[in-house]
Design an enzyme around this catalytic site. Structure first.
Site, PDB file in Angstrom:
ATOM      1  N   ARG A 116       0.841  -1.201   0.000  1.00 18.85           N
ATOM      2  CA  ARG A 116       0.000   0.000   0.000  1.00 18.85           C
ATOM      3  C   ARG A 116       0.874   1.249   0.000  1.00 18.85           C
ATOM      4  O   ARG A 116       1.894   1.306   0.705  1.00 18.85           O
ATOM      5  CB  ARG A 116      -0.880  -0.009   1.253  1.00 18.85           C
ATOM      6  CG  ARG A 116      -1.917   1.116   1.338  1.00 18.85           C
ATOM      7  CD  ARG A 116      -2.974   0.970   0.307  1.00 18.85           C
ATOM      8  NE  ARG A 116      -4.172   1.779   0.589  1.00 18.85           N
ATOM      9  CZ  ARG A 116      -5.143   1.949  -0.292  1.00 18.85           C
ATOM     10  NH1 ARG A 116      -5.073   1.410  -1.497  1.00 18.85           N
ATOM     11  NH2 ARG A 116      -6.207   2.654   0.015  1.00 18.85           N
ATOM     12  N   THR A 410      -9.133  -0.320 -10.786  1.00 19.41           N
ATOM     13  CA  THR A 410      -8.161  -1.215 -10.173  1.00 19.41           C
ATOM     14  C   THR A 410      -8.195  -2.508 -10.952  1.00 19.41           C
ATOM     15  O   THR A 410      -8.996  -2.679 -11.840  1.00 19.41           O
ATOM     16  CB  THR A 410      -8.537  -1.430  -8.697  1.00 19.41           C
ATOM     17  OG1 THR A 410      -8.159  -0.290  -7.980  1.00 19.41           O
ATOM     18  CG2 THR A 410      -7.931  -2.637  -8.029  1.00 19.41           C
ATOM     19  N   THR A 428      -3.532  -1.439  -7.905  1.00 17.78           N
ATOM     20  CA  THR A 428      -4.302  -0.223  -8.196  1.00 17.78           C
ATOM     21  C   THR A 428      -3.420   1.015  -8.314  1.00 17.78           C
ATOM     22  O   THR A 428      -2.324   1.052  -7.745  1.00 17.78           O
ATOM     23  CB  THR A 428      -5.340   0.018  -7.073  1.00 17.78           C
ATOM     24  OG1 THR A 428      -6.180   1.111  -7.435  1.00 17.78           O
ATOM     25  CG2 THR A 428      -4.675   0.333  -5.743  1.00 17.78           C
ATOM     26  N   GLU A 430      -5.596   3.680  -7.950  1.00 22.77           N
ATOM     27  CA  GLU A 430      -6.814   4.300  -7.419  1.00 22.77           C
ATOM     28  C   GLU A 430      -7.779   4.715  -8.535  1.00 22.77           C
ATOM     29  O   GLU A 430      -8.436   3.860  -9.072  1.00 22.77           O
ATOM     30  CB  GLU A 430      -6.472   5.436  -6.438  1.00 22.77           C
ATOM     31  CG  GLU A 430      -7.581   6.277  -5.866  1.00 22.77           C
ATOM     32  CD  GLU A 430      -8.948   5.663  -5.564  1.00 22.77           C
ATOM     33  OE1 GLU A 430      -9.085   4.463  -5.344  1.00 22.77           O
ATOM     34  OE2 GLU A 430      -9.909   6.438  -5.576  1.00 22.77           O
ATOM     35  N   ASP A 452      -7.983   8.134  -0.812  1.00 20.78           N
ATOM     36  CA  ASP A 452      -8.692   7.110  -0.023  1.00 20.78           C
ATOM     37  C   ASP A 452      -8.749   7.487   1.462  1.00 20.78           C
ATOM     38  O   ASP A 452      -9.468   6.848   2.238  1.00 20.78           O
ATOM     39  CB  ASP A 452      -8.016   5.740  -0.167  1.00 20.78           C
ATOM     40  CG  ASP A 452      -8.531   4.963  -1.370  1.00 20.78           C
ATOM     41  OD1 ASP A 452      -9.453   5.455  -2.060  1.00 20.78           O
ATOM     42  OD2 ASP A 452      -8.021   3.858  -1.629  1.00 20.78           O
ATOM     43  N   SER A 474     -10.156  -0.863   0.415  1.00 19.78           N
ATOM     44  CA  SER A 474     -11.241  -1.847   0.394  1.00 19.78           C
ATOM     45  C   SER A 474     -10.824  -3.099  -0.352  1.00 19.78           C
ATOM     46  O   SER A 474     -11.636  -4.007  -0.529  1.00 19.78           O
ATOM     47  CB  SER A 474     -12.456  -1.251  -0.319  1.00 19.78           C
ATOM     48  OG  SER A 474     -12.907  -0.125   0.373  1.00 19.78           O
ATOM     49  N   GLY A 494     -13.126  -2.084  -7.779  1.00 15.79           N
ATOM     50  CA  GLY A 494     -14.436  -1.458  -7.558  1.00 15.79           C
ATOM     51  C   GLY A 494     -14.555  -0.636  -6.294  1.00 15.79           C
ATOM     52  O   GLY A 494     -15.664  -0.500  -5.759  1.00 15.79           O
TER      53      GLY A 494
HETATM   54  N1  GLU Z   1      -8.182   2.723  -3.961  1.00 18.46           N
HETATM   55  C1  GLU Z   1      -9.155   1.670  -3.788  1.00 18.46           C
HETATM   56  C2  GLU Z   1      -8.933   0.929  -2.511  1.00 18.46           C
HETATM   57  O1  GLU Z   1      -7.827   0.758  -2.103  1.00 18.46           O
HETATM   58  C3  GLU Z   1      -9.087   0.677  -4.874  1.00 18.46           C
HETATM   59  C4  GLU Z   1      -9.375   1.282  -6.170  1.00 18.46           C
HETATM   60  C5  GLU Z   1     -10.669   0.878  -6.688  1.00 18.46           C
HETATM   61  O2  GLU Z   1     -10.905  -0.297  -6.995  1.00 18.46           O
HETATM   62  O3  GLU Z   1     -11.474   1.742  -6.787  1.00 18.46           O
HETATM   63  O4  GLU Z   1      -9.855   0.472  -1.915  1.00 18.46           O
END
Ligand code: GLU
Length: 597
Positions: A116, A410, A428, A430, A452, A474, A494
Site C-alpha cells: 500500500r 483497479t 491499483t 486508485e 482514499d 477496500s 471497484g
Molecule cells: N483505492 C481503492 C482501494 O484501495 C481501490 C481502487 C478501486 O478499486 O477503486 O480500496
C-alpha cells in the site's frame, strides 16, 4: 485488454457458454486441447499444472508463460501484474500499490504482502482540507498532493524474494516485450482514455503518451510504450533502489512537487508533499492475514490497512449466526459490517483497530440480532466491539457518514501453480488514470491513492491522513482454505464495492450452491451502509420486487466489479474464471488444458 470489445461474436459465445451447466463429472485425462498459451480471451478455463486469470489476455499470457518456464504462482502473479501496468495503465502500474494474499504450499500457510502507498512524512490530519473544509474531491484527485509513496515495486521485490523463484528482472521480461511490441487498442482502452482526455491534455507528459496526435488512440491501432519498457528494464538492471532513493525516485518527486502542467491549462493543480526521503523510507510489509472460520472452512483476507478482510470476515460471521441466509440477509449483514468498518478500520500501524473483536463470533451474534425481516433503518449505527456483548441490544440510531470517495478502478488477478501455491493479488493506482500525471519520459502514471483517506474534518475518524500513514483500502484479495488445502481464490476492483462483490461471490458459491463461473457471472448488488442499495439491472429484474417488499431502497447501476477467481478441484484440476461480460470480459487460462468432462 487487446481487442476486448472488438469480438462481440466471441463474447456472446462465452456468455452463452457460461449459461450451460458447469462441468462436474470426474476428470478425464484427455489429451491437451490446443496450444497451452491462450490465444483468445476466454472467461473459463479448466485443466492442470497451474492457472492464471486477469482482466487482460496479454497479462494472462505473461503469467502462463512464467508458469511454463518453471516459475511459481508468485512469479506468475508479479509478471502478470507488470504486464497489466502496460495494457491496463489506467488501473495498474509501477507507481501504485496493492495487496497480495498468498498460500505458500511448502509452509502450508497463508501470508500477505502489503504494498500500500504511504502518505509523505509532511502530511497531517488537515492536509486534505482548506479553510476547515475538505478540498473538492476532483481537485484532489488530479494533483501532486494525492500521490502516495508508490508501493508496487517494493512489494514485487519483497514478494519475489520471500516466495518467488524469479528475480525482479526476469519477472519483468514479459511486460517489457508487450510494452515494446505494443497491444491493440480496444474500445475499453479508447473509452478510458477519452474519459480522461481533458485532464490528460493538461499535462505535457501525459498528453504525449496517451493522446498521440492530440486524441485518444484509435480502436484497432497498436499502442506501444517504449518508455515503460525502458523503465522496467532499468528497474531490473539497477534494482529497486533506483526508485526508492535513486534517479527514478528523484524524477517522481520532481513530478509530484512540480507537475508538468501544459501551457494554457487553467486547472488548479496542487503540488504534492513527497520527498526523496519518503521514497527511501518506504517498506512493503509482510503481514499475517485476517482469518474467519466459515462453514468449516477458513477464509483468509487482507488485514489493515485494508478493510477488505475484516469487513468480508465480519459479514460472513454475521451471516453464519443467522438461521437462514438469502439476499436480504446478505444486504443487511453487509450494511452492518460497513457501519463498523467506517467507524473502526484504518491503518493499524498508526491507529488502534479492534480487529480481533470485529472478527469475534460474539460480536457477530450481537450484530446479527439487529437483522429482522425488513431492511433496518438507514444509517445503521456502528456496534461496540469492546468484548462485552449483549444477547440482543436495542438498535441505536446511526449517523450519516459522507459517501466514500473511492474510485471504481483497479485490477485483480489470481494465479496457481503445480506445487499448490496460490496468489490473489489486487493492484491499483486508485482512480481510472490515477492522478492523471505521467512521470515525463518514464511511461507510467502516478497514483492518487491518498484520496482514499477521509478528508475531514472528522474528529476520531480512524482514516484521517497522517505522516507515513497508509490510507484505508477496500481491496479484498481472498483465499479460502478447507481442511488445510486452498480451494478458492477471488478478488475484484471497484472501490468499496470490492468488499460486497467478494462477499456476494462467496455467498453465491457456498450458500446458494452456484458453480464458481455462475457465482461470478450472477448479477450483483452492493449495500455499504448507504441509503440506497446499488444493483445491476439484471439483479433488479430478478430480485427487485421481492427486496423492495422487504423495505430495501434499490437504485440501478450499470455494473459492479470485475472479478477473477479460481478454484482448486480434486486431483490437481484447476478451474480459472474471469468475467464473461463485465468490463468487456476477462481472460482465464490454465497451463495444461484438458477437455471439460
Ligand atoms: N483505492 C481503492 C482501494 O484501495 C481501490 C481502487 C478501486 O478499486 O477503486 O480500496
Amino acid at each position: 485488454m487487446t481487442a476486448r470489445l472488438a469480438l462481440p461474436a466471441l463474447a456472446a459465445t462465452l456468455v452463452l457458454g457460461l449459461l450451460a451447466p458447469p462441468a462436474t463429472a470426474t476428470p478425464r485425462t484427455a489429451p491437451a486441447v490446443g496450444p497451452p498459451t491462450p490465444h483468445t480471451k476466454v472467461a473459463l478455463a479448466e485443466g492442470y499444472g497451474g492457472a492464471v486469470a486477469t482482466v487482460d489476455l496479454d497479462a494472462t499470457r505473461a503469467g502462463i508463460d512464467v508458469l511454463r518456464r518453471g516459475g511459481n504462482a508468485m512469479d506468475a502473479a508479479i509478471a502478470a501484474a507488470a504486464t497489466l501496468g502496460v495494457t491496463e495503465p489506467y488501473s495498474a502500474g509501477p507507481a501504485g500499490g496493492g495487496f497480495i494474499v498468498y498460500y505458500d504450499a511448502k509452509r502450508k500457510k497463508v501470508t500477505t504482502i502489503d504494498g500500500r502507498e504511504t502518505a509523505p512524512a509532511a502530511m497531517t490530519e488537515t492536509s486534505l482540507q482548506e479553510d476547515g473544509k475538505p478540498i473538492p474531491f476532483d481537485e484532489a484527485v488530479t494533483s501532486g498532493l494525492s500521490a502516495g509513496v508508490p508501493g508496487t515495486i517494493a512489494q514485487w521485490e519483497l514478494a519475489l524474494r520471500r516466495y518467488g523463484t524469479f528475480s525482479l528482472k526476469r519477472a519483468l521480461q514479459p511486460a517489457i516485450k508487450v510494452a515494446e511490441r505494443g497491444f491493440v487498442v480496444d474500445q475499453t482502452f479508447h473509452d478510458m482514455t477519452a474519459q480522461n482526455a481533458d485532464r490528460f491534455a493538461d499535462f505535457t507528459s501525459t498528453a504525449e503518451l496517451f493522446l498521440p496526435g492530440g486524441a485518444p488512440p484509435a480502436v484497432g491501432s497498436v499502442f506501444r510504450n517504449p518508455d515503460l519498457a525502458a523503465t522496467y528494464r532499468e528497474l531490473g538492471r539497477r534494482g529497486t533502489s533506483w526508485l526508492y532513493g535513486g534517479r527514478l525516485g528523484e524524477e517522481i518527486v520532481a513530478t509530484v512537487q512540480n507537475p508538468p502542467v501544459a501551457p494554457g491549462a487553467d486547472r488548479k493543480v496542487r503540488p504534492g508533499l513527497m520527498t526523496l526521503d519518503d521514497l527511501r523510507a518506504y517498506r512493503a510489509v509482510e503481514r499475517p492475514p485476517v482469518k474467519v472460520a466459515y462453514r468449516g472452512m477458513d477464509v483468509y483476507g487482507m488485514a489493515p490497512p485494508s478493510s477488505g478482510g475484516s469487513t468480508v470476515g465480519e459479514a460472513l460471521n454475521i451471516l453464519e449466526s443467522l438461521p437462514q441466509i438469502g439476499l436480504h440477509e446478505y444486504l443487511e449483514a453487509s450494511r452492518l459490517a460497513f457501519a463498523d468498518r467506517n467507524a473502526y478500520v484504518g491503518d493499524a500501524d498508526t491507529v488502534d483497530v479492534p480487529l480481533a473483536e470485529l472478527l469475534s463470533d460474539a460480536f457477530a451474534k450481537e450484530r446479527a440480532c439487529l437483522i429482522g425481516s425488513v431492511a433496518m433503518p438507514h444509517p445503521a449505527a456502528p456496534g461496540e466491539p469492546d468484548g462485552d456483548y449483549e444477547p440482543c441490544p436495542a438498535a441505536r440510531p446511526g449517523a450519516e457518514t459522507p459517501p466514500a470517495a473511492e474510485g471504481p478502478e483497479t485490477s485483480h488477478l489470481v494465479t496457481a501453480d503445480r506445487w499448490g501455491n496460490v496468489a490473489a493479488y489486487t493492484i491499483t493506482i486508485e482512480s481510472t488514470g490515477g492522478n492523471g500525471i505521467v512521470v515525463p519520459g518514464r511511461g507510467f502514471l502516478l497514483n492518487n491513492e491518498l484520496t482514499d483517506f477521509t478528508f475531514g474534518p472528522a474528529p476520531g475518524d480512524p482514516n484521517l491522513p497522517g505522516p507515513g500513514k497508509r490510507p484505508r483500502s477496500s481491496m479484498a484479495p481472498t483465499i479460502v482454505v478447507d481442511d488445510g488445502r486452498p480451494i478458492l481464490a477471488v478478488g475484484s476492483p471497484g472501490g468499496s464495492t470490492i468488499i460486497t462483490t467478494v462477499l456476494q461471490i462467496l455467498i453465491n458459491r457456498y450458500e446458494f450452491g452456484m458453480s464458481l463461473p455462475r457465482a461470478v457471472a450472477a448479477p450483483r448488488a452492493t449495500q455499504r451502509n448507504t441509503a440506497a442499495t446499488l444493483a445491476e439491472p439484471a439483479f433488479l429484474e430478478a430480485y427487485g420486487d421481492a427486496l423492495r417488499a422487504r423495505g430495501h431502497v434499490l437504485e440501478p447501476t450499470e455494473e459492479i466489479g470485475a472479478v477473477t477467481a479460481l478454484e482448486l478441484l480434486d486431483r490437481g484440476r484447476i478451474r480459472a474464471v474471469a468475467e464473461p461480460t463485465r468490463r468487456g470480459g476477462g481472460s482465464a487460462a490454465v497451463l495444461i488444458r484438458r477437455n471439460a468432462d
